[in-house]
Structure formats: C-alpha cells, structure tokens
Design a protein around this motif. Structure first.
Motif, PDB file in Angstrom:
ATOM      1  N   TYR A 177      34.798  -4.949  11.713  1.00 56.49           N
ATOM      2  CA  TYR A 177      33.633  -4.303  11.114  1.00 56.49           C
ATOM      3  C   TYR A 177      33.569  -2.808  11.368  1.00 56.49           C
ATOM      4  O   TYR A 177      32.840  -2.102  10.660  1.00 56.49           O
ATOM      5  CB  TYR A 177      32.350  -4.960  11.624  1.00 56.49           C
ATOM      6  N   THR A 178      34.275  -2.299  12.368  1.00 51.18           N
ATOM      7  CA  THR A 178      34.344  -0.846  12.519  1.00 51.18           C
ATOM      8  C   THR A 178      35.156  -0.276  11.373  1.00 51.18           C
ATOM      9  O   THR A 178      36.179  -0.855  10.985  1.00 51.18           O
ATOM     10  CB  THR A 178      34.996  -0.477  13.856  1.00 51.18           C
ATOM     11  N   PRO A 179      34.742   0.836  10.764  1.00 57.32           N
ATOM     12  CA  PRO A 179      35.516   1.411   9.653  1.00 57.32           C
ATOM     13  C   PRO A 179      36.975   1.597  10.024  1.00 57.32           C
ATOM     14  O   PRO A 179      37.307   1.937  11.171  1.00 57.32           O
ATOM     15  CB  PRO A 179      34.809   2.738   9.389  1.00 57.32           C
ATOM     16  N   SER A 180      37.831   1.353   9.046  1.00 56.37           N
ATOM     17  CA  SER A 180      39.271   1.435   9.290  1.00 56.37           C
ATOM     18  C   SER A 180      39.717   2.827   9.686  1.00 56.37           C
ATOM     19  O   SER A 180      40.794   2.995  10.258  1.00 56.37           O
ATOM     20  CB  SER A 180      40.037   0.977   8.050  1.00 56.37           C
ATOM     21  N   THR A 181      38.912   3.835   9.396  1.00 56.92           N
ATOM     22  CA  THR A 181      39.253   5.221   9.720  1.00 56.92           C
ATOM     23  C   THR A 181      38.676   5.678  11.050  1.00 56.92           C
ATOM     24  O   THR A 181      38.670   6.873  11.338  1.00 56.92           O
ATOM     25  CB  THR A 181      38.753   6.146   8.607  1.00 56.92           C
ATOM     26  N   THR A 182      38.186   4.741  11.873  1.00 56.04           N
ATOM     27  CA  THR A 182      37.550   5.094  13.146  1.00 56.04           C
ATOM     28  C   THR A 182      38.294   4.440  14.297  1.00 56.04           C
ATOM     29  O   THR A 182      38.482   3.218  14.294  1.00 56.04           O
ATOM     30  CB  THR A 182      36.086   4.634  13.170  1.00 56.04           C
ATOM     31  N   PRO A 183      38.752   5.204  15.288  1.00 54.02           N
ATOM     32  CA  PRO A 183      39.385   4.594  16.471  1.00 54.02           C
ATOM     33  C   PRO A 183      38.347   3.909  17.348  1.00 54.02           C
ATOM     34  O   PRO A 183      37.141   4.158  17.221  1.00 54.02           O
ATOM     35  CB  PRO A 183      40.028   5.794  17.177  1.00 54.02           C
ATOM     36  N   ILE A 184      38.810   3.042  18.242  1.00 50.66           N
ATOM     37  CA  ILE A 184      37.913   2.246  19.081  1.00 50.66           C
ATOM     38  C   ILE A 184      38.262   2.476  20.547  1.00 50.66           C
ATOM     39  O   ILE A 184      39.384   2.199  20.973  1.00 50.66           O
ATOM     40  CB  ILE A 184      38.009   0.740  18.741  1.00 50.66           C
ATOM     41  N   PHE A 185      37.309   2.988  21.298  1.00 46.61           N
ATOM     42  CA  PHE A 185      37.418   3.176  22.746  1.00 46.61           C
ATOM     43  C   PHE A 185      36.072   2.776  23.340  1.00 46.61           C
ATOM     44  O   PHE A 185      35.112   3.539  23.299  1.00 46.61           O
ATOM     45  CB  PHE A 185      37.781   4.629  23.061  1.00 46.61           C
ATOM     46  N   LEU A 186      35.987   1.560  23.900  1.00 42.80           N
ATOM     47  CA  LEU A 186      34.721   0.977  24.317  1.00 42.80           C
ATOM     48  C   LEU A 186      34.403   1.306  25.766  1.00 42.80           C
ATOM     49  O   LEU A 186      35.307   1.487  26.594  1.00 42.80           O
ATOM     50  CB  LEU A 186      34.750  -0.547  24.133  1.00 42.80           C
ATOM     51  N   ASP A 187      33.120   1.352  26.064  1.00 42.56           N
ATOM     52  CA  ASP A 187      32.652   1.549  27.430  1.00 42.56           C
ATOM     53  C   ASP A 187      32.720   0.216  28.182  1.00 42.56           C
ATOM     54  O   ASP A 187      33.026  -0.827  27.588  1.00 42.56           O
ATOM     55  CB  ASP A 187      31.225   2.100  27.405  1.00 42.56           C
ATOM     56  N   PRO A 188      32.457   0.182  29.486  1.00 41.79           N
ATOM     57  CA  PRO A 188      32.557  -1.084  30.227  1.00 41.79           C
ATOM     58  C   PRO A 188      31.623  -2.172  29.717  1.00 41.79           C
ATOM     59  O   PRO A 188      31.934  -3.363  29.867  1.00 41.79           O
ATOM     60  CB  PRO A 188      32.206  -0.673  31.664  1.00 41.79           C
ATOM     61  N   THR A 189      30.473  -1.829  29.140  1.00 40.73           N
ATOM     62  CA  THR A 189      29.570  -2.852  28.620  1.00 40.73           C
ATOM     63  C   THR A 189      29.985  -3.362  27.249  1.00 40.73           C
ATOM     64  O   THR A 189      29.386  -4.307  26.732  1.00 40.73           O
ATOM     65  CB  THR A 189      28.139  -2.303  28.525  1.00 40.73           C
ATOM     66  N   MET A 190      30.970  -2.734  26.622  1.00 38.48           N
ATOM     67  CA  MET A 190      31.461  -3.088  25.291  1.00 38.48           C
ATOM     68  C   MET A 190      30.355  -3.021  24.240  1.00 38.48           C
ATOM     69  O   MET A 190      30.359  -3.755  23.259  1.00 38.48           O
ATOM     70  CB  MET A 190      32.094  -4.489  25.291  1.00 38.48           C
ATOM     71  N   SER A 191      29.412  -2.128  24.446  1.00 39.93           N
ATOM     72  CA  SER A 191      28.333  -1.924  23.479  1.00 39.93           C
ATOM     73  C   SER A 191      28.327  -0.517  22.905  1.00 39.93           C
ATOM     74  O   SER A 191      27.494  -0.205  22.054  1.00 39.93           O
ATOM     75  CB  SER A 191      26.973  -2.188  24.139  1.00 39.93           C
ATOM     76  N   TYR A 192      29.245   0.334  23.339  1.00 43.88           N
ATOM     77  CA  TYR A 192      29.270   1.728  22.889  1.00 43.88           C
ATOM     78  C   TYR A 192      30.716   2.160  22.705  1.00 43.88           C
ATOM     79  O   TYR A 192      31.545   2.018  23.612  1.00 43.88           O
ATOM     80  CB  TYR A 192      28.565   2.624  23.908  1.00 43.88           C
ATOM     81  N   ASN A 193      31.025   2.672  21.517  1.00 45.60           N
ATOM     82  CA  ASN A 193      32.355   3.179  21.191  1.00 45.60           C
ATOM     83  C   ASN A 193      32.366   4.682  21.433  1.00 45.60           C
ATOM     84  O   ASN A 193      31.731   5.442  20.698  1.00 45.60           O
ATOM     85  CB  ASN A 193      32.703   2.849  19.738  1.00 45.60           C
ATOM     86  N   TYR A 194      33.080   5.116  22.468  1.00 47.18           N
ATOM     87  CA  TYR A 194      33.139   6.542  22.796  1.00 47.18           C
ATOM     88  C   TYR A 194      33.682   7.368  21.637  1.00 47.18           C
ATOM     89  O   TYR A 194      33.264   8.511  21.431  1.00 47.18           O
ATOM     90  CB  TYR A 194      34.019   6.775  24.030  1.00 47.18           C
TER      91      TYR A 194
END
Length: 941
Positions: free
Chosen positions: A537-554
């Motif tokens: 569900y994250t846009p294909s043009t957006t990288p994913i780097f999650l915080d420890p709670t896995m609720s926020y994509n840096y």
C-alpha cells in the motif's frame, strides 16, 4: 627472479605506496574538515559531557545565549491565555473597493472549513485561500492557554547536538534549533476542557487545520510589540515544505544593548549630549550578529513510545493505532473537485504524516539512548556536507538532517559500521549501502538495462535501427514494489529479525487480519503481515524505513526521482574513494582529487542538468478523477502541490524514456550558497526577511489584523508553491515549476516511439492515454508490424502558445530538439489543458542557452516572420559555401581564355598577370572554430 617479476613487484609496491598516501591524505583532509565544521552546541552540560570525545570547554561561546533564548520563548508561550480560535480570529482583513474581505495565512482544507465556506461555482482551491468575511464558524478551536502546552527541544539540538554544523558548513544557512510545541489531545469524542485535539480530528485534514490555527495564533502573539525585544522577528513557514504543516521561524533580536558606563558628571550638558550622539551612531553601526534561528514545530502530547510498549499504554494514544496502518483511509476529501466528492482509497502518506506528529520525542530518545561512538558525529558531518553540495538536503522530497542521523544510526545498530572504523571508512560504507539497497524492487531491471547497453541491444531497442525504439506503455513501478527492501530500525531490546514477535503494531495488524479474514476472502491478495502491508500500500515511488514501533516511515517523504539521483551520486562517490585513481586523478588537493570531488565541488540543481523546463502554476489544470487519468489520483493523499510535482515527473519519465538519464524538480536547498542569511529593512526587527540558500517560503508575521500589499503577495505565494527562487531570476518565478533534464546524447535524437500491437486493446489504451489519440497513430513499418507509433520529425509540434517566441534550432535532433517537442506536447496535453488557456508558454531553456552562447539570435525588427533561429554549424556551412563560391570565381576569372590550338585569345577578366590556382582560408570562421560566426544580412535570408 626474472626481470618481469621484479618489475611487477616494484609496480605493485609503488601502487600500494601511492594508495596508502592517497588514503592517508584523504583521512587527514576529512579530519580537518570535520574539525572546522562541527558546531559544539548542546542543550545541557550533561548532554555535552555524554558525547564521545566531547569537552565542555570546546562549546561555542554563544551557547548560553541559545539556552537563555529558548527559556525566554518557553516563558512567553506558557504565559498565553485561553481563547477560542477560528479562521475569523486568525485571518487578516483587507479593504478593497469598499468591500471588506479576508485572507488566510495558510491553506485550510478540512471538511468543516470547506462546508462553511462553500459557494456554488467557486474553485475549491480558491475557496481555501480566500473568501468573503462572513459565515465563518465551521472550524473552531478552544485554545486552553499556554500552560497546557508542552515545549521540548527536538531535532539535532534535542539529540545532543548531533548533525549541527557551522554556518559555513551548512550551506551558508544559520544553524536551526528545533522546539516542539505539543498540543493536549484526548481520544474521547467529547474531549476535556483543556484539550485541543479530540475525537476523530485525525480525519479529513481536521488535525492539520487545528494545529495551523494554533500555530498562527502563537505567531501573532510572539510578534506583538511587547514581545519583540525578547523574541525578535517571527516568520511563517512550512515544515519540510509540506503545505499542510505550518512551522514558525524565530530570529532573535539583533540589537546589542549599550554597555558604556554612565557619565557621573551630570553638570556638563555638552559632554553628555556629545556622548549620546556618539553612542547612538555606534549603536546603529554595531548590530549584534545573528548566530542561530529557532524553528517551532507542532505535535500532540500523546506521543508513541517504544516497540514493546504495552497494549494498555498504546491504547491511550489520541489516534487509534489501527488507523496508522498504510491500508487505512483517513482523508476522504477529493481536491480540487468539490466539497462533496469523497473516496475510500488508502492514504498511506497522509497517515504517515499524522504518525510523524506522534513521534516528536520518541525519535530523539532513540538517538540519545544509543551508545554512540566517536566516529558517529564525524561521519554524520561528512555525509551532511556531501548532501549539501549536491542539493540533497532540506527539500520537500529530500533528506532532512535527522533522516541522515537515523540512517547512520541504523548502520551502527545493524553492525554494518564497526566500532573502530574511522569517519572515512564509515562514510564509504554509507555510500555503498545506498547503492546496494533495492529501494524500489527494480534493481534487476537496472542491471538488465546496463547489460543491454553494454551489448548494444535491449528490450527497448529495435535491431539495426537507431531512430526507433519501443515506448513503455505503462508504468512498471507497481509490478516490482513487493520486491523492495524494507528497513526497520532496531530498538534497544529487539533487532530487525524479531520485530514480528515483539512489535505491538505488527501483532495488532495480524490480529486484525485474523478477525477480518473469512473463508470467502481467504484467497484474496490481502497482506498477512504489516511488512507486506507496507510494501503493497505504500506508493511504489516511496522507500520504506520504519521506526521501532513500525508505525512511522522515516523516508515517507522521499521521492523516486531523488533516490535515483542519490544512488547515481553515491556511485560516483564510491568511485572517488575506492575506484581506479591511476588514470588522471590527482592524489593531492587539486580539482580532480577525491576530497575536492566529494566535499568541495558544487553540484546543485542549476549546475547539474542540460536543460530546464519552466511551467506556470497558474496554467495547471487538475484532471478529473477517472481511470483514464494518468496523474492526479493521489491529491487526497499527497496534497495538491506534491501530487502535481510527483505526477509531472512520473508522466515525463514515461514519455521520455531512455532519452534522459534523470529528471528532477527544483526543491528548496538548491540556492546559491553565497546568499545572505537575513535582510533587515531598517531598524524594525519585525521586518527581517530570511534570504538564504534554502530558498524557503517565509512570511514575516505581525500581531495586526489588517494586511498590506506585501502581505497579500506573501500569502498568495505561501498557498501556491513551497519553493522560493533567487532574485537573480524573473520576479514572478514564485508561481512556476522548474524541472531539470539530464539528456542522453546517444538516444536523445530518436524520432520514433513504437507502441503495442493494434490487437492488444488494453495496452494500446494506456499508450493512447499517454500520447493522445491525435499524436499516436497506426503505422506500418518495414518489418511488417502494424502498431501505434509517435513521430517527432515535425519541428512545429506543440511549440506552445501560438505566436510565442520559441527558439528553434536547425537540425536540433542532436541538441535535444526531440526532447523539447516531447516535453511541450506532454505538458500541453496533460497539465495545461491546451494552449488556448495558457497565460505563458512552457519554456525549454536548452535552446535559449545555445542561442545565447552562439549569438545566433536574429533581432525581431530585422528578421522575417518565417525565419528560424539557426545554430553555429549551419552558419559555418553558409560561410563555407560562400567561400567555395568565391574560390571558384577567382580561379575562373583569373585564368586566360585559349582556343583549340592553345593560343591565348584574351586576357583574364580580373586583369591579373598570373592565374589563381588555389585559395587558402585564414579566418577562424572558415575553419569551423569561430565562437560567434557572422550572421547573414536579413535581406539575404
């Protein structure tokens, strides 16, 4: 031992010695750069002493001034009284033609505001900027007073000074100290008396409108006359250039108080008068130097904690945690169609923006609680300078300094950077990690394209044809996003592999999935884990780097165009550090040395690209939300401006294909680094204007209720684009979008784009929607294929507004002419809605630059109406043709006429005693090397 073996061993020894010298020199240069760049500024003495290799004595002399100013700001904010806020109380009034209207400092977009200001036939975007004075009351905030607010140090300063650099090492931008103003919130629908956010305010932009109302109220209070001496000037700006999130910039007062002793001789009036005049003159000349600025950002007090926080503690959060899943829809308003149009599409970017407000303190605690090694701060400083030199910092879709801090921290936590590595080794590892990470799941595509380029034939190449290639009929991003790498920041108690077991957010998602899944939909493609949900569900043009709670994509703000540029520059940096340095590279400090290329060479936006495209924001027409629209479907998720910028880059990338290496839109952080930091108008401290290389949109705000012409212009600028251009450009450049193109000279001249076969209806429809039915037509090629194709051999294709002064070059295919025609056609077809409504034509700056350099522009008063601008090659050819004619004339007219017997009948017409056998050229223009070749007379054209 043979001579060849001896020669090989000696060559290896010499190479090893040279490599050792080069690496040691690079370390020494980096060490000196870090020493001159790090700004020793810490929020407290305890924090300073906790830093590795830190000495309290090395802190800057004005550190106490920072602490005193921050305490003064906190006291003033805490002294604010309770008040009921609304758009009526926070707007500014304007008298025009005897009618009172209201302007708003920012863009209000919530459903409550729009319903209370809706008028039939008005454009929704205009309604959110300006409306008549009346009918307000749909959006109100009960501000409980400053005592209920929590003000904390965040950002680099709150993390112990990590990432803070001096003014010179910060792109000539003053160091910025972040303060977070946290608003009280309650999860109950009714709320409490001392709560700003209640119930379902996270829906439909309500939260952002409320926080912006409070921010504007605080700005107007801080800018009141009674607070100017202690607070200074107040500016309205955007956080990370997101038009939904207002931030405040505070510039401390610059006046230096008088320190001269009072003259005890009161009887000598003349002496006192003369001394007063001297003190006044010295006071005017001697202004206190601004050392720093303070930025106020906003959030809520119910902050999220660590990944292993109990469910009971997490349930007390203002937003229900399942609402932060990327597959949830928290904003259903469609912009800019109408107030009643809604959608249920997921809003992962909107949700991530809300989550950022909940992690103001947890992100800082994550950095402060880790064991940081001596090279951490040095590595971060080198990485920051490297990004600043390339314009990769402080943009709306680029890195922020805290993003770099978290990235370096992740590499330390995952042991990719060792404890004993120095800053240069750690810097190289960061670059290698950026290159090796598959941010978008398309790494195998890039490798196949590189292999095809090396072999000469790829999937987009037609064998034995350099003028034709297959055009991509649809975007390939969505096909590979499930293969992208997902980074998860390890906490102190867990690592990346055990997050599924310990992370409460991941467990909550899996439990919700098990509750909602049934036998009927068990075979659906619904993601079973939270990581799979982020990928899908994250846009294909957006990288994913999650915080420890896995609720926020840096990295939720970063775009694909930025990441592609980042990877390309990281590859160049790796080559500088570990590549072959025996071929022309200098080992000293010259312009080709690794140190100069990495940290001293300036390569920002205006020096990186071959051509620049300018499009007026006033001409942009947002498409209707339909399946056939190829952009604009994510306005409810990204916002208007961000959706436009990403959509334009996406469509142009599909259209241009391999004709360009990269496409980037101008962002903040790309101005000239020699710009001033602030510009004060006289002695009035509330009229200080920010003018630095970041080029952020800022408005000096006051406590008054009536606006002037300058305020109207600033308000219009704030609501149109978050990018401010330098004054060296046009005066109206605040209302344009600028795109940079890096053209591939090998493929830019291709004039045919072949599409799918005619019998493939689905792909053909996508191809036609990209190029338009009038441009893409069925054609039969020599190989027998009947396909849709687009031809670009017409120089008059989509040149913009009819009659516009567009530079056209003769034989421009090798000079980017095909790229220009494609850009004009795509912008005119998909973004400006036709040339009949354009206020100004789309500008393609490559032709203008070439004509300026070659000086081939013909004056309008002397040029025929049908004349075409030419390039220097054609001018040289014309001159050579004239020279050839002259040579033939001289040879023919200087020879004597003879009869059949060889007897001379008459002398040569020129009357020369000897005939001319050859004519040699001497002028540079006759050797194709004249910079400014002469232009023919207009009557000869």
């Amino acid at each position: 031992m043979t001579k060849e073996t001896e020669n090989d061993s000696s060559s290896a020894a010499v190479a090893a010695t040279a490599e050792l010298y080069r690496s040691n020199l690079l370390r020494l240069q980096c060490r000196e750069l870090v020493k001159e760049s790090i700004l020793s500024l810490h929020p407290s003495t305890a924090a300073a002493s906790s830093q590795p290799n830190a000495e309290i004595e090395t802190e800057v002399k004005w550190s106490n001034s920072v602490k005193e100013y921050l305490e003064q700001v906190k006291r003033v904010i805490n002294g604010m009284g309770p008040m009921t806020l609304s758009t009526e109380t926070t707007g500014v009034k304007r008298q025009a033609e005897g009618k009172e209207t209201k302007k708003y400092w920012t863009l209000f977009q919530s459903d409550k505001f729009l319903k209370s200001h809706s008028q039939d036939g008005d454009d929704l975007k205009k309604k959110s900027v300006s409306s008549s004075n009346g009918g307000d009351g749909g959006l109100e905030v009960l501000f409980p007073g400053g005592k209920t607010l929590q003000v904390e140090e965040v950002g680099c300063y709150g993390a112990g000074g990590m990432g803070l650099t001096t003014h010179r090492s910060n792109g000539n931008v003053l160091p910025e100290i972040d303060l977070a103003v946290l608003l009280p919130a309650s999860s109950s629908a009714d709320g409490e008396n001392e709560v700003v956010m209640t119930g379902k305010d996270y829906l439909n932009h309500r939260y952002f409108d409320k926080r912006n109302l409070v921010a504007i109220h605080i700005a107007k209070y801080l800018s009141q006359k009674k607070n100017r001496k202690s607070i200074g000037s107040v500016h309205l700006s955007y956080e990370c250039n997101d038009v939904r999130k207002v931030a405040l910039i505070l510039i401390p007062p610059t006046a230096t108080p008088q320190s001269n002793d009072v003259d005890n001789d009161l009887d000598n009036k003349k002496r006192n008068k003369r001394r007063k005049v001297e003190d006044d003159n010295k006071q005017k000349k001697k202004k206190g130097k601004v050392r720093f600025v303070v930025r106020l950002v906003f959030g809520v007090q119910s902050q999220l904690g660590s990944a292993t926080t109990s469910a009971k503690a997490q349930s007390q959060c203002w937003i229900p945690l399942p609402r932060l899943f990327p597959n949830r829809s928290n904003n259903r308003l469609l912009m800019p169609t109408s107030t009643v149009s809604t959608t249920t599409d997921p809003t992962p970017i909107y949700n991530n923006t809300l989550s950022e407000e909940l992690h103001r303190l947890s992100t800082i605690k994550l950095v402060k609680q880790q064991e940081l090694y001596s090279s951490f701060h040095e590595t971060l400083t080198l990485l920051k300078i490297w990004c600043l030199q390339r314009g990769f910092l402080r943009g709306n879709d680029t890195f922020q300094t805290m993003d770099l801090t978290l990235l370096v921290l992740y590499l330390y936590q995952t042991k990719k950077i060792g404890k004993r590595m120095d800053c240069v080794q750690a810097f190289v590892i960061v670059l290698k990690f950026i290159v090796d990470t598959d941010w978008f799941g398309d790494a195998h595509i890039s490798h196949s394209k590189d292999a095809a380029a090396a072999g000469g034939v790829g999937k987009d190449t037609i064998r034995h044809s350099k003028s034709e290639a297959y055009s991509s009929s649809s975007s390939e991003d969505d096909h590979y996003k499930l293969k992208k790498d997902v980074l998860i920041m390890p906490s102190s108690l867990t690592d990346q592999s055990s997050h599924r077991r310990f992370c409460h957010q991941a467990q909550l998602y899996e439990s919700n999935y098990k509750e909602n899944v049934t036998k009927e939909n068990e075979t659906d493609n619904a993601p079973k884990t939270l990581i799979e949900c982020y990928k899908q569900y994250t846009p294909s043009t957006t990288p994913i780097f999650l915080d420890p709670t896995m609720s926020y994509n840096y990295f939720g703000r970063l775009s694909k165009s930025f990441m592609k540029e980042l990877v390309q520059e990281a590859k160049k940096g790796l080559h500088c550090c570990v590549g072959d340095h025996d071929k022309g590279n200098e080992s000293g400090g010259g312009p080709n040395s690794p140190f100069h290329q990495l940290f001293l060479q300036h390569g920002r936006f205006w020096r990186r690209y071959d051509a620049y495209v300018k499009v007026s924001l006033k001409d942009i027409a947002f498409p209707s939300r339909s399946n056939s629209a190829i952009w604009g479907k994510d306005t409810h998720d990204y916002g208007l401006y961000e959706s436009l910028s990403r959509g334009m880059i996406h469509v142009l990338t599909r259209a241009l294909g391999d004709r360009v290496h990269s496409i980037r839109m101008l962002t903040t952080g790309n101005g000239e680094t020699d710009a001033a930091n602030y510009n004060s108008n006289g002695d009035d401290s509330d009229r200080v204007h920010l003018l630095d290389s970041d080029q952020r949109i800022t408005i000096p705000i006051r406590g008054g209720e009536v606006s002037n012409d300058e305020d109207d212009h600033n308000i219009a600028t704030m609501t149109s684009s978050p990018v401010r251009l330098t004054s060296s450009l046009d005066n109206n450049n605040n209302d344009i979008i600028i795109i940079g193109l890096k053209i591939d000279p090998e493929s830019c001249h291709r004039i045919v784009d072949r599409g799918p076969p005619a019998d493939d209806a689905l792909i053909s429809e996508s191809f036609l929607s990209l190029w338009g039915k009038d441009k893409a037509q069925l054609r039969r090629f020599k190989d027998g294929a009947i396909v849709h194709a687009v031809l670009w051999n017409d120089t008059n294709t989509s040149v913009g507004v009819e009659g516009a002064d567009v530079v056209k070059l003769d034989g421009d295919e090798k000079l980017g002419g095909v790229v220009e025609r494609i850009v004009r056609h795509i912008v005119n077809l998909h973004f400006t809605g036709g040339s009949d409504r354009q206020s100004s034509p789309t500008q393609f700056e490559l032709g203008d630059i070439l004509s300026l350099v070659e000086s081939v522009s013909i004056p309008k008063e002397s040029a025929p109406s049908s004349s075409v601008f030419t390039d220097s090659t054609k001018l040289h050819r014309n001159i050579m043709d004239a020279f050839t004619s002259l040579s033939n004339f001289l040879r023919q007219k200087s020879s004597s006429a003879r009869n059949e017997n060889g007897e001379e009948v008459r002398t040569n017409p020129l009357g020369l005693p000897l005939s001319i056998d050859n004519v040699e050229p001497l002028s540079p223009c006759l050797r194709y090397c004249e910079i400014f070749p002469p232009v023919p007379h207009p009557l000869l054209l």
